[in-house]
Design an enzyme around this catalytic site. Structure first.
Site, mmCIF file in Angstrom:
data_model
loop_
_atom_site.group_PDB
_atom_site.id
_atom_site.type_symbol
_atom_site.label_atom_id
_atom_site.label_comp_id
_atom_site.label_asym_id
_atom_site.label_seq_id
_atom_site.Cartn_x
_atom_site.Cartn_y
_atom_site.Cartn_z
ATOM 1 N N GLN A 1 -22.429 37.349 26.497
ATOM 2 C CA GLN A 1 -22.218 37.125 25.043
ATOM 3 C C GLN A 1 -23.005 38.100 24.324
ATOM 4 O O GLN A 1 -24.097 37.980 24.259
ATOM 5 C CB GLN A 1 -22.400 35.676 24.938
ATOM 6 C CG GLN A 1 -21.446 34.616 25.654
ATOM 7 C CD GLN A 1 -22.100 33.411 25.491
ATOM 8 O OE1 GLN A 1 -23.148 32.952 25.022
ATOM 9 N NE2 GLN A 1 -21.016 32.285 25.591
ATOM 10 N N HIS B 1 -26.921 35.597 27.188
ATOM 11 C CA HIS B 1 -26.752 36.053 25.835
ATOM 12 C C HIS B 1 -27.460 36.968 25.453
ATOM 13 O O HIS B 1 -28.726 37.151 25.836
ATOM 14 C CB HIS B 1 -27.098 34.611 24.993
ATOM 15 C CG HIS B 1 -27.142 35.066 23.304
ATOM 16 N ND1 HIS B 1 -28.412 34.868 22.830
ATOM 17 C CD2 HIS B 1 -26.110 35.513 22.695
ATOM 18 C CE1 HIS B 1 -28.126 35.163 21.351
ATOM 19 N NE2 HIS B 1 -26.805 35.655 21.393
ATOM 20 N N SER B 2 -26.957 38.123 24.775
ATOM 21 C CA SER B 2 -27.822 39.202 24.352
ATOM 22 C C SER B 2 -28.433 39.798 25.558
ATOM 23 O O SER B 2 -27.608 40.272 26.444
ATOM 24 C CB SER B 2 -28.976 38.684 23.162
ATOM 25 O OG SER B 2 -29.386 39.924 22.493
ATOM 26 N N MET B 3 -29.772 40.209 25.455
ATOM 27 C CA MET B 3 -30.341 40.899 26.671
ATOM 28 C C MET B 3 -30.278 40.227 27.774
ATOM 29 O O MET B 3 -30.238 40.587 28.767
ATOM 30 C CB MET B 3 -31.949 41.389 26.084
ATOM 31 C CG MET B 3 -32.040 42.264 25.181
ATOM 32 S SD MET B 3 -31.315 43.599 25.397
ATOM 33 C CE MET B 3 -32.268 44.292 26.612
ATOM 34 N N SER C 1 -23.846 41.192 24.620
ATOM 35 C CA SER C 1 -25.019 41.778 25.231
ATOM 36 C C SER C 1 -24.877 43.304 25.214
ATOM 37 O O SER C 1 -23.610 43.672 25.524
ATOM 38 C CB SER C 1 -24.870 41.412 26.907
ATOM 39 O OG SER C 1 -25.149 40.041 26.767
#
Length: 937
Positions: A195, A168-170, A197
């Site tokens: 997700q 998720h993200s980073m 990212s």
């Protein structure tokens, strides 16, 4: 003049507020379903080798469990397929509970005991999107975690050879960074799902470590794309609800021909069709279900682990995230099938359209369509049904016996799932081997549904309309009316292919006959990226659709499409208008990172204006007046634009590279596959044309921010005044030389041994105290003069010749006089400008300070420290300027040179800082060092 400035910057702030409101709230409501745990979640910590635990004391690895499963896995004797969740910026390892809980519930319904072991990594909720110093450390810990997970399965006969990563993200960026490690075995990870990212570029580049990390990941995946083709990566963007990471940044930089790299927006995911914010994309039930279904379809029944077959992985991902046809992944049914001969169940359709609703009683039903009489007049066959079961329903007939078909080939593999029904469009030119088509409308289980089919002529059901210009401000509209005689219409939105465009698309439907109809579906289809958005409405209705893009089209050839799945015999009126609030929201979404640059430029030019005022009149001007004059787009933007045009020529590019100058900072690419486009795509010049507007926004932030700073200083000085002895001297708050050197040395040592941002913040507080003392002195002196008798009336706004002569003679005025008050006011205005400018380095170094504070229990020194290159000169500048006043500056021989620096530095800042925000501090330092030397020389 002052009233005009207030009105202008008030209008600018209003436009900025409208854009921010549209960016932060101008989207659909959250339609995601929440995922719930049926039993209490437990996180079992996985023991790591001592070396790993000693190197990464702040990190941890956990196994997710609930209820009985948590008790069974207490000893970590695992038999499932491993999945590892990676949290993102400030994310918690407990966010894995949605994925883990749904996977456990799904496993209860599976035969053979198939299940997953969901692991999660604790990255100590670090702010890695703002401080990049921890990213490489997280990557190394992830590598150790994967090896530790696979060691837990050594007791199995067929242990897993790889781990599926969900980032998720980073966390998704860290997952791809694994492949940059020199000792990483690429076979350990064969599938990555990310997700929200930001793969293309960081959202904000506040330190060089973040950009170096991105550069290493980008070079690995771009330069060695062929070696990594077997690694399947799916990137899912959140849509417009995610204002933290715009979906264009989630596009994977990969070769256009690499099928194993998929990028899409969650609004285009079948059976999801919702936009998610940056956090809800983790727990959105619709998306979690799609992910878990994908995992179960990827299990190899023989090994009971994830398949290593790249073709199967791609087929499963396409099935659940791209199109969702009626066939399950891996099913093939291209061979002819025999159809039971039930003459009463067959009906031949000779009309152009079929509309059939199944009865309550279950019965077989087949509709036969002759192809021979339709090939010349029509180009397509379109069919839809609100029976959403995963069954074949449209066939091509190979052998006909009377009124029925005996042998046929299943043509349902092209079926596409929409929210209310499934649709299938067949091109007649591809059906030359068939004599008839037939549609199965059998409802043997008694379930009622509707089937609608028709023959279509593409040219008659495709319209084109030019969208209004972005500068029409909604005053004009493009209208088109569809007198629907068909089930599908396509409107090509000409010239709609840039991200700064935004429209309000109103679709009004009305029907002459009121009856039950299937819902209409309005779909904005983007041919160059999977970012489609769908709207389902009843008929008749009036609906507004938001027309915006996440990515631009690189070639500018054609625009987006508006597909209308309509009800027959109804009229649809489509009106398209430019939406100014949404245009402003799009500008901030894609160019918002440039506003802080222009704020710094405005404050830098404000400080330069004060220096010029002191040089000319030996007095400091009012700060609000100087900030108002800091807006100079003709002096800043025009040279930058000329430089941009000049560097478009190859000869100047060669000279530029020979001088070892960095490339100009422009907008991050807004089109897919940007890593494989060497030149700037057509249409990307729009950001340069918008630079004056962004400059106005930045100047408005500087203007009202400085106003707020002055107000806060007045309020704080009122609170602190009782704690200080009244002073009327311009030297209040200054430091003695020994004290100054001691504090500078202490702050330097503190910055080198702990955190540079802490020393910078402490230096800022010392200077802020000087400003507060000047504010208290100005108030005290003004009150005393109001009470003291005066021999003559002196002009408050003019320049007293006696005060001016004293300035030239380098002498101080009497402590209780209008000249003394003027001197204190001049010093106050000068230090207010400096204080506003000093705020920028403090804010830019803030994330590293927060990271250091949150990790104090593990280490007292920030390593690496992004502030170390400039911490010493910045502290010296802060401390030297504390004792600075207008008298010292006006008598300095360096002042003429110093007054010439802000403008060229502002131009350089706009040229090189939009994508490297940390460079702002260096350019400010280049202007402040000569100013500090003016206090000495």
């Amino acid at each position: 003049m002052k009233l005009a400035a207030v009105a202008f910057y008030g209008l600018a702030a209003g436009l900025l507020a409208v854009g921010l409101r549209e960016l932060l709230t101008g989207f659909e409501e959250n339609r995601c379903s929440m995922t719930y745990m049926f039993e209490y979640p437990e996180y079992r910590r996985v023991a790591l080798p001592r070396r790993v635990a000693r190197l990464y004391p702040a990190y941890g690895l956990y196994l997710y469990g609930e209820g009985v499963y948590a008790q069974e896995t207490r000893a970590l004797k695992l038999t499932g397929a491993p999945v590892l969740f990676l949290p993102g910026n400030a994310g918690s390892y407990k966010q894995a509970r949605s994925l883990g809980s749904v996977a456990l519930r799904k496993a209860e319904t599976m035969e053979g005991g198939l299940h997953f072991n969901v692991f999660t990594v604790d990255f100590n909720e670090e702010l890695v999107a703002l401080y990049g110093g921890s990213l490489l450390r997280q990557t190394h810990f992830l590598h150790e975690s994967i090896k530790a997970i696979l060691r837990l399965y050594k007791h199995l006969k067929t242990p897993p050879q790889s781990v599926v990563l969900v980032g998720h993200s980073m966390g998704g960026v860290v997952a791809r960074a694994l492949f940059t490690l020199p000792r990483f075995n690429t076979n350990l990870v064969s599938l990555i799902i990310t997700q929200a990212s930001p793969h293309l570029a960081p959202v904000l580049a506040l330190d060089p470590y973040l950009l170096d990390f991105y550069s290493a990941v980008r070079q690995k995946w771009v330069n060695q794309a062929n070696k990594l083709r077997n690694v399947t990566v799916l990137s899912v963007g959140g849509g417009y609800r995610d204002y933290q990471v715009r979906s264009g940044l989630t596009s994977l930089p990969c070769p256009p021909g690499d099928p194993n790299k998929l990028s899409l927006v969650v609004t285009a995911v079948p059976r999801t069709w919702v936009s998610t914010d940056h956090l809800s994309i983790v727990w959105c039930k619709e998306l979690v279900l799609a992910t878990v279904r994908t995992f179960f379809d990827l299990i190899d029944p023989e090994t009971r682990q994830f398949t290593e077959n790249s073709e199967k992985k791609l087929a499963v991902l396409n099935h659940h995230f791209v199109k969702h046809p009626v066939r399950l992944p891996g099913e093939t049914q291209d061979t002819p099938v025999s159809i039971s001969d039930l003459p009463d169940a067959w009906s031949e359709v000779n009309t152009l359209r079929l509309a059939y609703s199944t009865p309550k009683e279950g019965q077989p039903k087949f509709f036969l369509f002759a192809l021979s009489s339709r090939r010349k007049a029509y180009s397509h066959f379109y069919c839809r049904s609100n029976n959403l079961e995963m069954t074949s329903w449209v066939y091509g007939c190979l052998q006909k016996n009377g009124s029925s078909c005996v042998y046929a080939v299943d043509l349902s593999k092209g079926t596409e799932l929409l929210p209310p029904y499934k649709v299938l469009t067949l091109r007649l030119s591809d059906l030359s081997s068939f004599t008839h088509l037939f549609v199965s409308a059998s409802n043997l289980n008694g379930k009622q549904f509707t089937v609608e089919c028709e023959w279509q002529r593409e040219e008659s059901q495709t319209l084109s309309v030019a969208v209004p210009h972005v500068l029409s401000f909604g005053l004009t509209s493009s209208d088109v009316t569809i007198n629907s005689s068909g089930l599908l219409h396509t409107i090509e939105l000409q010239h709609f292919h840039q991200v700064y465009q935004a429209f309000r698309i109103n679709v009004a439907s009305q029907c002459k006959v009121q009856k039950d109809r299937l819902p209409s579906v309005y779909r904005i289809k983007v041919p160059w990226f999977r970012e489609d958005s769908l709207t389902t409405v009843s008929v008749p209705s009036v609906t507004e659709i938001s027309g915006m893009l996440h990515t631009s089209r690189p070639d500018n050839t054609s625009g987006a499409l508006l597909q209308l799945h309509t009800a027959p015999n109804c009229q649809y009126k489509v009106s398209i208008r430019t939406s100014l609030p949404r245009v402003l929201g799009q500008i901030l979404r894609f160019c918002g990172h440039m506003v802080p640059v222009y704020t710094a430029v405005t404050l830098l030019l404000t400080c330069g204006g004060q220096v010029s005022s002191i040089l000319k009149s030996r007095r400091a001007a009012d700060m609000s007046q100087m900030v108002g004059k800091g807006l100079q787009p003709h002096k800043v933007n025009l040279p930058v634009y000329i430089l941009h045009i000049t560097l478009s020529c190859s000869c100047f590019q060669e000279v530029w590279s020979m001088l070892f100058l960095p490339s100009m900072d422009t907008l991050p690419p807004t089109f897919p596959d940007a890593a494989f486009h060497e030149e700037e795509a057509p249409g990307e010049e729009w950001v340069h044309l918008l630079s004056p507007l962004l400059y106005i926004f930045g100047a408005a932030v500087a203007y009202w921010g400085s106003t707020l700073l002055r107000l806060l200083i007045r309020l704080i000085s009122l609170v602190l005044a009782p704690l200080h002895r009244p002073s009327v001297s311009r030297d209040c708050g200054t430091l003695r030389l020994r004290t100054q050197l001691l504090i500078t040395l202490c702050l330097t040592v503190m910055g080198g041994t702990s955190c540079g941002a802490l020393s910078i913040f402490a230096s800022f507080l010392f200077h802020l105290y000087r400003v507060l003392r000047l504010q208290m002195a100005e108030r005290s002196l003004r009150h005393m003069l109001n009470l003291a008798p005066r021999k003559h009336k002196e002009a408050e706004n003019g320049i007293d010749p006696k005060c001016l002569s004293r300035s030239k003679e380098s002498s101080s005025a009497p402590l209780l006089s209008e000249c003394a008050l003027q001197e204190v006011r001049d010093d106050l205005q000068l230090h207010l400008c400096l204080s506003a400018l000093f705020t920028l380095p403090v804010m830019l170094s803030g994330p590293s300070l927060i990271h250091w504070i949150r990790n104090l229990r593990y280490s007292t020194q920030l390593n690496p420290d992004p502030c170390w290159p400039y911490i010493v000169p910045l502290i010296f500048v802060y401390m030297l300027l504390i004792n600075c006043n207008t008298l010292k500056l006006s008598n300095s021989k360096l002042l003429p040179l110093t007054s010439c620096l802000p403008l060229p530095l502002a131009i350089i800042m706009v040229t090189f800082s939009p994508l490297h925000l940390y460079r702002i501090t260096y350019f400010l330092l280049a202007s402040l060092v000569p100013l500090a030397l003016c206090c000495l020389l």
